[in-house]
Structure formats: structure tokens, C-alpha cells
Scaffold this motif. Structure first.
Motif, short mmCIF file in Angstrom:
data_model
loop_
_atom_site.label_atom_id
_atom_site.label_comp_id
_atom_site.label_asym_id
_atom_site.label_seq_id
_atom_site.Cartn_x
_atom_site.Cartn_y
_atom_site.Cartn_z
N CYS A 78 0.63 -1.23 0.10
CA CYS A 78 -0.01 0.15 0.07
C CYS A 78 0.87 1.25 0.01
O CYS A 78 0.27 2.26 -0.17
CB CYS A 78 -1.13 0.04 1.21
SG CYS A 78 -2.02 -1.44 1.12
N TRP A 79 2.06 1.12 0.09
CA TRP A 79 2.87 2.12 -0.06
C TRP A 79 2.97 2.75 -1.38
O TRP A 79 3.10 3.86 -1.72
CB TRP A 79 4.42 1.80 0.47
CG TRP A 79 5.40 2.88 0.60
CD1 TRP A 79 6.01 3.93 -0.26
CD2 TRP A 79 5.84 3.50 1.85
NE1 TRP A 79 6.79 4.84 0.41
CE2 TRP A 79 6.36 4.62 1.78
CE3 TRP A 79 5.49 3.13 3.27
CZ2 TRP A 79 7.08 5.23 2.62
CZ3 TRP A 79 5.92 3.80 4.47
CH2 TRP A 79 6.77 4.95 3.88
N GLU A 81 0.68 1.36 -3.86
CA GLU A 81 -0.60 1.02 -4.45
C GLU A 81 -1.59 1.69 -3.31
O GLU A 81 -2.02 1.05 -2.55
CB GLU A 81 -1.15 -0.03 -4.69
CG GLU A 81 -0.04 -0.94 -5.32
CD GLU A 81 0.50 -0.45 -6.81
OE1 GLU A 81 -0.20 0.15 -7.42
OE2 GLU A 81 1.60 -0.79 -6.96
N TYR A 82 -1.57 3.22 -3.15
CA TYR A 82 -2.29 3.73 -2.02
C TYR A 82 -3.73 4.31 -2.49
O TYR A 82 -4.37 4.83 -1.51
CB TYR A 82 -1.44 4.87 -1.56
CG TYR A 82 -0.78 5.88 -2.62
CD1 TYR A 82 -1.76 6.85 -2.96
CD2 TYR A 82 0.54 5.81 -3.09
CE1 TYR A 82 -1.28 7.84 -3.78
CE2 TYR A 82 0.66 6.84 -3.94
CZ TYR A 82 -0.03 7.99 -4.24
OH TYR A 82 0.40 8.56 -5.25
N THR A 83 -4.13 4.16 -3.69
CA THR A 83 -5.65 4.50 -3.96
C THR A 83 -6.39 3.13 -4.15
O THR A 83 -5.95 2.08 -4.23
CB THR A 83 -5.64 5.24 -5.41
OG1 THR A 83 -5.09 4.51 -6.36
CG2 THR A 83 -4.57 6.44 -5.11
N GLU A 128 2.00 -2.49 4.57
CA GLU A 128 2.04 -1.21 4.77
C GLU A 128 0.74 -0.59 4.75
O GLU A 128 0.55 0.45 4.30
CB GLU A 128 2.93 -0.39 3.95
CG GLU A 128 4.31 -1.27 3.68
CD GLU A 128 5.59 -0.63 4.10
OE1 GLU A 128 5.45 -0.01 5.23
OE2 GLU A 128 6.76 -1.14 3.79
N GLN A 131 -0.41 3.00 5.24
CA GLN A 131 -0.21 4.17 4.30
C GLN A 131 -1.25 4.23 3.40
O GLN A 131 -1.16 4.95 2.29
CB GLN A 131 1.14 3.73 3.64
CG GLN A 131 2.47 3.46 4.61
CD GLN A 131 2.76 4.86 5.50
OE1 GLN A 131 2.47 5.91 4.63
NE2 GLN A 131 3.13 4.59 6.36
N LEU A 132 -2.07 3.33 3.43
CA LEU A 132 -3.37 3.39 2.22
C LEU A 132 -4.14 4.72 2.50
O LEU A 132 -4.48 4.94 3.78
CB LEU A 132 -4.42 2.34 2.68
CG LEU A 132 -5.21 1.88 1.82
CD1 LEU A 132 -4.83 1.68 0.15
CD2 LEU A 132 -6.47 0.75 1.98
N GLU A 133 -4.22 5.42 1.61
CA GLU A 133 -5.05 6.66 1.63
C GLU A 133 -6.53 6.52 1.57
O GLU A 133 -7.11 7.29 2.15
CB GLU A 133 -4.32 7.61 0.64
CG GLU A 133 -3.11 8.15 1.05
CD GLU A 133 -2.31 8.99 0.18
OE1 GLU A 133 -3.06 9.81 -0.75
OE2 GLU A 133 -1.02 9.46 0.20
N THR A 135 -9.14 4.36 2.58
CA THR A 135 -9.27 3.33 3.45
C THR A 135 -10.85 2.64 2.96
O THR A 135 -11.07 1.44 3.32
CB THR A 135 -9.54 3.50 4.54
OG1 THR A 135 -10.33 4.58 4.83
CG2 THR A 135 -8.04 3.92 5.31
N LYS A 311 4.92 14.17 1.83
CA LYS A 311 5.53 12.59 1.16
C LYS A 311 6.74 12.31 1.48
O LYS A 311 7.05 11.26 1.80
CB LYS A 311 5.28 12.97 -0.47
CG LYS A 311 5.40 11.58 -1.31
CD LYS A 311 5.32 11.76 -2.57
CE LYS A 311 3.79 11.41 -2.99
NZ LYS A 311 3.29 11.62 -4.44
N HIS A 314 7.08 10.96 4.70
CA HIS A 314 6.49 9.65 4.88
C HIS A 314 7.37 8.75 4.34
O HIS A 314 7.67 7.62 4.69
CB HIS A 314 5.54 10.13 3.65
CG HIS A 314 4.41 8.92 3.41
ND1 HIS A 314 3.47 9.01 4.12
CD2 HIS A 314 4.31 7.74 2.41
CE1 HIS A 314 2.58 7.76 3.77
NE2 HIS A 314 3.27 7.29 2.79
#
Length: 342
Positions: A78-79, A81-83, A128, A131-133, A135, A311, A314
Motif C-alpha cells: 500500500c506504500w 498502491e495507495y488509492t 504497509e 499507508q493506504l490513503e 481506506t 510525502k 512519509h
DNA sequence: AATCCACTGGAATAGCGGGGAC
DNA sequence: GTCCCCGCTATTCCAGTGGATT
């Protein structure tokens, strides 16, 4: 000297694990329903970096697939692939259903498509996950009855703090597997096992492995990095084993290598920001913006810079000291540029 | 105590560009 | 080729916050 370099990579999944049997068993138990065609409750793996969470998740799922090959396993970091879109896409990709999916597929198409994969159970490992933006992706996945979740994060409190109530309440009942830091002895044993499989016998001494384990202070990722870098250096210098000198050089190198790679991945504007912060050592926002604007041709707006800065925090490149007014930014760790020390 | 001010970060919006459909 | 759709980034706008100043 290096027989099999893959074994020293951090994403390598060993055929046997050292020192993590309890954790493997706990995770295996929580996934057991999959053997009886039922969905498993979400499983959580918590612990600091380099303690084997990802490795154990992959290892355990690989063992499960030996027993039950019909289970599909998807791994998402998810770092990167966060969308919501990217998470769903990535999972579809791993279970082989992406043939005609593209960016312009209608909003809920991906979700629908994933729903159609219910001919077999799927386990989605979300690494991770804190880190998912978006949710909402977790909620989506939870709604799919054939998807079981394995969620990996550093700290439980921080993960749950970032979730909305709907998701939080659904994930509350799950198995928690906690990983502690490795002790020096444990890490030494892990490194010895990897060295056995990766290097020719006698390449590295027990004492050297201990030195590495010590320098890595419980972080297997760092330990493997040092071992890898030492082996590579020794090969380049035509030694037939790792000398103490080579090892001494490899230790600081492995520590900064990851950061250097991250900095290289920054786009130009982000790198200028980073350079300004690294050169000054510590800087206030106002001055940082000004210096940046003087250095670039078409400066981005302050708001965009703030996004860049979050970022970079992060990515663990810089540190933000303080919350609001009076905040300063400074580089993390040993990244301070020398010529500004006067 | 009240006001000012610098700064953060959320939300809404515009514009870009990739890729399918025609 | 053109049209359209959509995800993604940058921008605009703004509320909130807490240190500084009066």
C-alpha cells in the motif's frame, strides 16, 4: 563466491523459517477456515520494520497454497498502491483477471470484476496498510465474501486511528500477530542460514555474522543489506571471502543506500526541496519556500510543496519538528551535507 | 484577553494524459 | 483520426490552530 544472490534479497521467501514458528502457527490457524471453504477473519501482523512480517505472511500463504492450491493469493504494497483503484487493480492482476481493465473503466467496474472472481477464495495481503490513503478500499474488500485479509502495519493504534468507524468496527475482531525485534543471537542465526544458501562455504565467519547482526540492531532488512553489500564488494575486489575491511565499509554503505535510492526517485522539484533542507540542516517553512522559489524556474505553489513535504516525511527522508506555526524541517539521520557544518 | 499571523492540511475543482470505442 | 471516460496531479480556497504581539 556468491552462489545464489536471490537468497540475500529482502523479498526472498525462505523454504524454512528461523525463529518465527509461533507467529507462523498463529497466522496459519487464523487462515484455517480457508481449508474448509470458509472465509477467514482478518489477520493483522504488527511490528517494526525488518522483523519478518512480510516474509512470514508470504511464507505462510505459500504453505497454505500447498495444501489448498485453489486459494488465490494477492500481495499489495500500500506504500506504492495507495488509492482504492490501484489496490483493487493490483489484486485483480495477481489473481489474473486484468485482461481488459484500464484506467477508464467505469467507477465500480473493478469492484464488480473482483466480485466475479468468487469461484475461488482469495487472500489479499495488504502490506504497509497504514499507508493506504483511501481506506474505502478496505471496506470494499471486506464486503466481498470470498476475500480474506491479511493486514500488515507497524503499530495497531496508528492503523486504527486512520480508519473510519465503519471499517474499524468490522476489522475489530481479527487475529493479531505481534512481532518483536530480533535479538542479536536470533538475527545472527537468520543471517547464518541465508549465508549458507547464498554464499560458498567459508565466505563469512561467525564473528563477522555477529558483527553484522550487532550493527543491524534487530532489523533483518538492514542485516541482509550489509551482508549483500559486503559479499558484492568482496567479489569486486577479487577476494575469496569477506575481509573485515570490506565488512567495515559495507556497514555504513548499507545504511545510506536505501535513502540514496529514495532520493534518486524524487522528481526535480522534490529534490530541490530535499537539497535545501539537507544543506541547511534545519529550516523554517517560510525560508524553505523562498529558497526553493529562487532556485527553480517555474515554482510550484506552496500548497503543492506542502504535499511534497508530507510525502518526503512519509518516505523518512526528512523530519517535521513541531505541528503548526514554528515548525521546522530537517533531514533524517546522517543525511546532513558536509560542507555546511561550519 | 484579544487580535494578528504563519503555517497546516482538507475539500473542491481544473487540466493532463492514457486508452478504449467509434 | 475524434470523442469520451476517468485516475491523478496541481491548484485554489479556506477553516483551524496555536505562538506572537498588542
Amino acid at each position: 563466491m556468491i552462489v545464489d544472490g536471490r537468497v540475500l534479497r529482502e523479498d526472498f521467501v525462505p523454504s524454512e523459517v528461523v525463529h518465527r514458528h509461533d507467529e507462523v502457527n498463529l497466522l496459519s490457524e487464523s487462515l484455517e477456515p480457508l481449508l474448509y471453504d470458509r472465509r477467514a477473519d482478518p489477520a493483522f501482523l504488527f511490528g517494526p520494520t525488518g522483523v519478518g512480517k512480510t516474509c512470514i505472511a508470504r511464507y505462510t500463504l505459500a504453505r497454505l497454497r500447498e495444501q489448498e492450491p485453489s486459494v488465490g493469493v494477492a500481495y499489495v504494497n500500500c506504500w506504492q498502491e495507495y488509492t482504492r483503484f490501484r489496490v483493487l487493480y493490483s489484486i485483480l492482476e495477481d489473481v489474473g483477471h486484468t485482461f481488459d481493465i484500464h484506467r477508464s473503466t467505469p467507477k465500480d467496474e473493478l469492484f464488480g470484476r473482483l466480485g466475479e472472481t468468487d469461484d475461488r477464495p482469495i487472500v489479499a495481503i495488504l502490506d504497509e496498510v497504514d499507508q493506504l490513503e483511501e481506506t474505502a478500499a478496505l471496506y470494499d474488500l471486506y464486503r466481498l465474501g470470498h476475500v480474506s485479509l491479511v493486514l500488515i502495519a507497524n503499530r495497531e493504534e496508528e492503523l486504527f486511528a486512520g480508519l473510519d468507524d465503519r471499517v474499524r468496527s468490522r476489522l475489530r475482531a481479527g487475529t493479531r500477530v505481534r512481532f518483536d525485534r530480533y535479538g542479536t543471537d536470533e538475527l545472527e542465526a537468520i543471517l547464518a542460514e541465508r549465508a549458507d544458501n547464498a554464499l560458498e562455504p567459508g565466505t563469512v565467519s561467525d564473528g563477522q555474522l555477529r558483527t553484522i547482526a550487532d550493527a543491524a540492531s534487530g532489523d533483518a532488512r538492514v542485516g541482509l543489506g550489509i551482508l549483500r553489500s559486503a559479499a558484492r564488494r568482496a567479489t569486486q575486489q577479487n577476494h575469496d571471502s569477506i575481509t573485515d575491511d570490506v565488512l567495515a565499509d559495507a556497514i555504513p554503505d548499507a545504511r545510506t543506500a536505501i535513502r540514496r535510492k529514495t532520493v534518486e526517485g524524487l522528481i526535480e522539484h522534490q529534490r530541490v526541496l530535499y537539497d535545501v533542507i539537507a544543506e541547511t540542516g534545519e529550516i523554517e517553512p517560510g525560508e524553505l519556500y523562498e529558497t526553493y522559489e529562487r532556485r527553480v524556474d517555474n515554482p510550484k505553489t506552496k500548497r503543492t510543496l506542502r504535499n511534497y513535504l508530507t510525502k518526503m516525511v512519509h518516505y523518512d527522508l526528512i523530519e517535521a519538528v513541531g505541528k503548526r506555526r514554528g515548525r521546522t524541517y530537517r533531514p533524517v539521520g546522517d543525511a546532513v551535507v558536509e560542507h555546511d557544518q561550519a
